[in-house]
Motif scaffolding. Structure first.
Motif, PDB file in Angstrom:
ATOM      1  N   SER A 178      40.453  30.315  40.881  1.00  0.00           N
ATOM      2  CA  SER A 178      39.570  30.852  41.927  1.00  0.00           C
ATOM      3  C   SER A 178      40.273  31.866  42.843  1.00  0.00           C
ATOM      4  CB  SER A 178      38.985  29.703  42.754  1.00  0.00           C
ATOM      5  OG  SER A 178      40.018  28.920  43.302  1.00  0.00           O
ATOM      6  N   GLY A 179      41.593  31.950  42.754  1.00  0.00           N
ATOM      7  CA  GLY A 179      42.304  32.949  43.562  1.00  0.00           C
ATOM      8  C   GLY A 179      43.151  32.379  44.687  1.00  0.00           C
ATOM      9  N   LYS A 180      43.369  31.062  44.686  1.00  0.00           N
ATOM     10  CA  LYS A 180      44.121  30.416  45.771  1.00  0.00           C
ATOM     11  C   LYS A 180      45.567  30.918  45.830  1.00  0.00           C
ATOM     12  CE  LYS A 180      43.493  26.296  43.993  1.00  0.00           C
ATOM     13  NZ  LYS A 180      42.850  26.728  42.728  1.00  0.00           N
ATOM     14  N   SER A 181      46.235  30.922  44.691  1.00  0.00           N
ATOM     15  CA  SER A 181      47.633  31.375  44.679  1.00  0.00           C
ATOM     16  C   SER A 181      47.725  32.838  45.072  1.00  0.00           C
ATOM     17  CB  SER A 181      48.249  31.202  43.281  1.00  0.00           C
ATOM     18  OG  SER A 181      48.333  29.848  42.949  1.00  0.00           O
ATOM     19  N   THR A 182      46.834  33.631  44.517  1.00  0.00           N
ATOM     20  CA  THR A 182      46.857  35.062  44.827  1.00  0.00           C
ATOM     21  C   THR A 182      46.675  35.275  46.324  1.00  0.00           C
ATOM     22  OG1 THR A 182      45.907  35.478  42.652  1.00  0.00           O
ATOM     23  CG2 THR A 182      45.830  37.287  44.236  1.00  0.00           C
ATOM     24  N   LEU A 183      45.782  34.520  46.919  1.00  0.00           N
ATOM     25  CA  LEU A 183      45.529  34.653  48.356  1.00  0.00           C
ATOM     26  C   LEU A 183      46.788  34.362  49.163  1.00  0.00           C
ATOM     27  CD1 LEU A 183      43.703  34.959  50.818  1.00  0.00           C
ATOM     28  CD2 LEU A 183      42.920  32.634  50.481  1.00  0.00           C
ATOM     29  N   ILE A 184      47.447  33.256  48.889  1.00  0.00           N
ATOM     30  CA  ILE A 184      48.622  32.991  49.730  1.00  0.00           C
ATOM     31  C   ILE A 184      49.805  33.887  49.361  1.00  0.00           C
ATOM     32  CG2 ILE A 184      47.962  30.672  50.508  1.00  0.00           C
ATOM     33  CD1 ILE A 184      50.120  29.550  48.806  1.00  0.00           C
ATOM     34  N   ARG A 185      49.860  34.328  48.123  1.00  0.00           N
ATOM     35  CA  ARG A 185      50.936  35.262  47.756  1.00  0.00           C
ATOM     36  C   ARG A 185      50.763  36.614  48.447  1.00  0.00           C
ATOM     37  NH1 ARG A 185      53.980  34.139  43.159  1.00  0.00           N
ATOM     38  NH2 ARG A 185      53.778  36.269  42.397  1.00  0.00           N
ATOM     39  N   CYS A 186      49.534  36.976  48.752  1.00  0.00           N
ATOM     40  CA  CYS A 186      49.317  38.217  49.528  1.00  0.00           C
ATOM     41  C   CYS A 186      49.903  38.082  50.932  1.00  0.00           C
ATOM     42  CB  CYS A 186      47.822  38.541  49.632  1.00  0.00           C
ATOM     43  SG  CYS A 186      47.128  39.249  48.115  1.00  0.00           S
ATOM     44  N   ILE A 187      49.849  36.872  51.485  1.00  0.00           N
ATOM     45  CA  ILE A 187      50.288  36.684  52.875  1.00  0.00           C
ATOM     46  C   ILE A 187      51.784  36.962  53.041  1.00  0.00           C
ATOM     47  CG2 ILE A 187      50.461  35.038  54.814  1.00  0.00           C
ATOM     48  CD1 ILE A 187      47.930  33.702  53.774  1.00  0.00           C
ATOM     49  N   ASN A 188      52.578  36.664  52.029  1.00  0.00           N
ATOM     50  CA  ASN A 188      53.999  37.030  52.191  1.00  0.00           C
ATOM     51  C   ASN A 188      54.388  38.209  51.310  1.00  0.00           C
ATOM     52  OD1 ASN A 188      54.129  35.760  49.766  1.00  0.00           O
ATOM     53  ND2 ASN A 188      55.873  34.456  50.266  1.00  0.00           N
ATOM     54  N   GLY A 189      53.397  38.970  50.895  1.00  0.00           N
ATOM     55  CA  GLY A 189      53.692  40.216  50.197  1.00  0.00           C
ATOM     56  C   GLY A 189      54.189  40.042  48.777  1.00  0.00           C
ATOM     57  N   LEU A 190      54.017  38.862  48.201  1.00  0.00           N
ATOM     58  CA  LEU A 190      54.401  38.688  46.794  1.00  0.00           C
ATOM     59  C   LEU A 190      53.401  39.382  45.874  1.00  0.00           C
ATOM     60  CD1 LEU A 190      55.625  34.980  46.519  1.00  0.00           C
ATOM     61  CD2 LEU A 190      56.985  37.049  46.237  1.00  0.00           C
ATOM     62  N   GLU A 191      52.186  39.553  46.377  1.00  0.00           N
ATOM     63  CA  GLU A 191      51.189  40.349  45.652  1.00  0.00           C
ATOM     64  C   GLU A 191      50.724  41.448  46.586  1.00  0.00           C
ATOM     65  OE1 GLU A 191      50.359  40.003  42.596  1.00  0.00           O
ATOM     66  OE2 GLU A 191      50.828  37.915  42.108  1.00  0.00           O
ATOM     67  N   GLU A 192      50.551  42.627  46.045  1.00  0.00           N
ATOM     68  CA  GLU A 192      49.945  43.660  46.892  1.00  0.00           C
ATOM     69  C   GLU A 192      48.439  43.616  46.701  1.00  0.00           C
ATOM     70  OE1 GLU A 192      51.652  47.416  45.750  1.00  0.00           O
ATOM     71  OE2 GLU A 192      50.368  47.529  44.000  1.00  0.00           O
ATOM     72  N   PHE A 193      47.740  44.177  47.666  1.00  0.00           N
ATOM     73  CA  PHE A 193      46.278  44.197  47.593  1.00  0.00           C
ATOM     74  C   PHE A 193      45.814  45.646  47.667  1.00  0.00           C
ATOM     75  CE2 PHE A 193      45.869  44.915  52.162  1.00  0.00           C
ATOM     76  CZ  PHE A 193      47.055  44.382  52.644  1.00  0.00           C
ATOM     77  N   GLN A 194      44.540  45.871  47.342  1.00  0.00           N
ATOM     78  CA  GLN A 194      44.063  47.248  47.255  1.00  0.00           C
ATOM     79  C   GLN A 194      43.299  47.700  48.505  1.00  0.00           C
ATOM     80  OE1 GLN A 194      43.785  45.206  44.345  1.00  0.00           O
ATOM     81  NE2 GLN A 194      45.659  46.171  43.622  1.00  0.00           N
TER      82      GLN A 194
ATOM     83  N   LEU B  44      39.925  41.550  52.793  1.00  0.00           N
ATOM     84  CA  LEU B  44      40.973  41.809  51.817  1.00  0.00           C
ATOM     85  C   LEU B  44      40.401  41.765  50.397  1.00  0.00           C
ATOM     86  CD1 LEU B  44      44.502  41.402  52.084  1.00  0.00           C
ATOM     87  CD2 LEU B  44      43.698  39.981  50.232  1.00  0.00           C
ATOM     88  N   ASN B  45      40.730  42.788  49.642  1.00  0.00           N
ATOM     89  CA  ASN B  45      40.312  42.854  48.239  1.00  0.00           C
ATOM     90  C   ASN B  45      41.522  43.060  47.355  1.00  0.00           C
ATOM     91  OD1 ASN B  45      37.159  43.022  47.818  1.00  0.00           O
ATOM     92  ND2 ASN B  45      37.665  43.977  49.779  1.00  0.00           N
ATOM     93  N   LYS B  46      41.535  42.271  46.288  1.00  0.00           N
ATOM     94  CA  LYS B  46      42.666  42.323  45.364  1.00  0.00           C
ATOM     95  C   LYS B  46      42.133  42.344  43.939  1.00  0.00           C
ATOM     96  CE  LYS B  46      46.605  41.226  43.320  1.00  0.00           C
ATOM     97  NZ  LYS B  46      47.670  42.220  43.183  1.00  0.00           N
ATOM     98  N   HIS B  47      42.650  43.269  43.160  1.00  0.00           N
ATOM     99  CA  HIS B  47      42.266  43.356  41.743  1.00  0.00           C
ATOM    100  C   HIS B  47      43.509  43.214  40.886  1.00  0.00           C
ATOM    101  CE1 HIS B  47      38.358  45.398  42.795  1.00  0.00           C
ATOM    102  NE2 HIS B  47      39.067  45.694  43.859  1.00  0.00           N
ATOM    103  N   PHE B  48      43.357  42.550  39.755  1.00  0.00           N
ATOM    104  CA  PHE B  48      44.361  42.650  38.696  1.00  0.00           C
ATOM    105  C   PHE B  48      43.682  43.475  37.606  1.00  0.00           C
ATOM    106  CE2 PHE B  48      46.134  38.514  40.328  1.00  0.00           C
ATOM    107  CZ  PHE B  48      47.421  38.967  40.571  1.00  0.00           C
ATOM    108  N   GLY B  49      43.966  44.756  37.538  1.00  0.00           N
ATOM    109  CA  GLY B  49      43.254  45.609  36.582  1.00  0.00           C
ATOM    110  C   GLY B  49      41.758  45.487  36.826  1.00  0.00           C
ATOM    111  N   PRO B  50      41.000  45.152  35.781  1.00  0.00           N
ATOM    112  CA  PRO B  50      39.542  45.075  35.933  1.00  0.00           C
ATOM    113  C   PRO B  50      39.078  43.807  36.663  1.00  0.00           C
ATOM    114  CG  PRO B  50      40.179  44.499  33.693  1.00  0.00           C
ATOM    115  CD  PRO B  50      41.440  44.891  34.412  1.00  0.00           C
TER     116      PRO B  50
END
Ligand code: ADP
Ligand code: MG
Length: 243
Positions: free
Chosen positions: A38-54, A7-13
């Motif tokens: 370090s990306g902990k919140s982003t990682l778990i937010r991806c799991i319930n679709g609160l963040e999309e990933f690329q 899984l790869n996730k970017h916020f802009g650059p």
């Protein structure tokens, strides 16, 4: 319960998650540790679709979330099956404790009023605040509010629970009561992914501890392995700062 591959996730650059692989089996308790940012919140937010990933593959309880996936059927299903507790309790301030806990089951699950009430009372009992049911969030302590948030998430009968630093906003004397409720949930077999800085708690409840550094999982293992014998230099340095 969760299968995440490359899984790869970017916020802009900013490349926030880098080829993250994570599999969680039913009943497993996974604790994620790592420095701030370090990306902990982003990682778990991806799991319930609160963040999309690329890029990458993500399957949560058989539902596949696609890269750039917004508003999919899978996303709707995942949101009703995955409970989340945040650092900030996010209770509805204008609703009583009981109303906070019964709202989603009634609206989303179409539970009857009576059924939702019975479940709510049982859950409030379970987290030790049955006597607070008619109060409003502002009338409760932080520890009580967080336990309402936990009861509210459990009311949807989640298959998986995500926690993002659930005790970080609490006064020290209230941390224990929230951790106790989580400990009990873990004992009952709930599948849980927990971001926390409570290392003693992590050691006690985790089946697996994952250390994330700048968006990469660089070490994982049992609590004994990670805490007592970390292999990676960065894990060693992080733990020497927090333990
Ligand atoms: P952690 O939870 O480990 O502290 P986060 O997942 O919150 O880390 O953040 C990881 C990185 O992504 C940080 O550099 C943070 O500044 C950045 N970030 C988080 N959310 C956003 C956002 N919505 N927009 C842009 N950057 C973000
Ligand atoms: Mg965070």
């Amino acid at each position: 319960m969760v299968r995440m591959e490359k899984l790869n996730k970017h916020f802009g650059p900013l490349h926030v998650l880098k080829d993250v692989d994570l599999a969680v089996i039913p009943g497993e308790v996974v604790v994620i540790i790592g420095a701030s940012g370090s990306g902990k919140s982003t990682l778990i937010r991806c799991i319930n679709g609160l963040e999309e990933f690329q890029q990458g593959y993500l399957d949560v309880d058989g539902k596949v979330l696609k890269p750039h996936g917004k508003a999919s059927q899978a996303l709707q299903e995942i949101r009703t099956e995955v409970g989340m507790v945040f650092q900030q309790f996010n209770l509805f301030p204008h609703l009583s404790v009981l109303e906070n806990v019964t709202l989603a089951p009634r609206k989303v699950r179409q539970a009857s009023r009576e059924e939702a009430m019975n479940t709510a009372h049982r859950l409030l009992e379970r987290v030790g605040i049955a006597d607070q049911a008619s109060k409003y969030p502002a009338q409760l302590s932080g520890g009580q509010q967080q336990r309402v948030a936990l009861a509210r998430a459990l009311a949807m009968e989640p298959r998986l629970m995500l926690f993002d630093e659930p005790t970080s906003a609490l006064d020290p004397e209230m941390i224990g009561e929230v951790l106790d409720a989580m400990r009990e949930l873990a004992r009952d077999g709930m599948t849980m992914v927990i971001v926390t800085h409570e290392m003693n708690f992590a050691r006690e409840v985790a089946d697996r501890v994952i250390y994330i550094h700048q968006g990469e999982i660089i070490e994982q293992g049992t609590p004994d392995e990670v805490f007592d014998n970390p292999q990676n230099e960065r894990t060693q340095s992080f733990l020497s700062r927090v333990l």
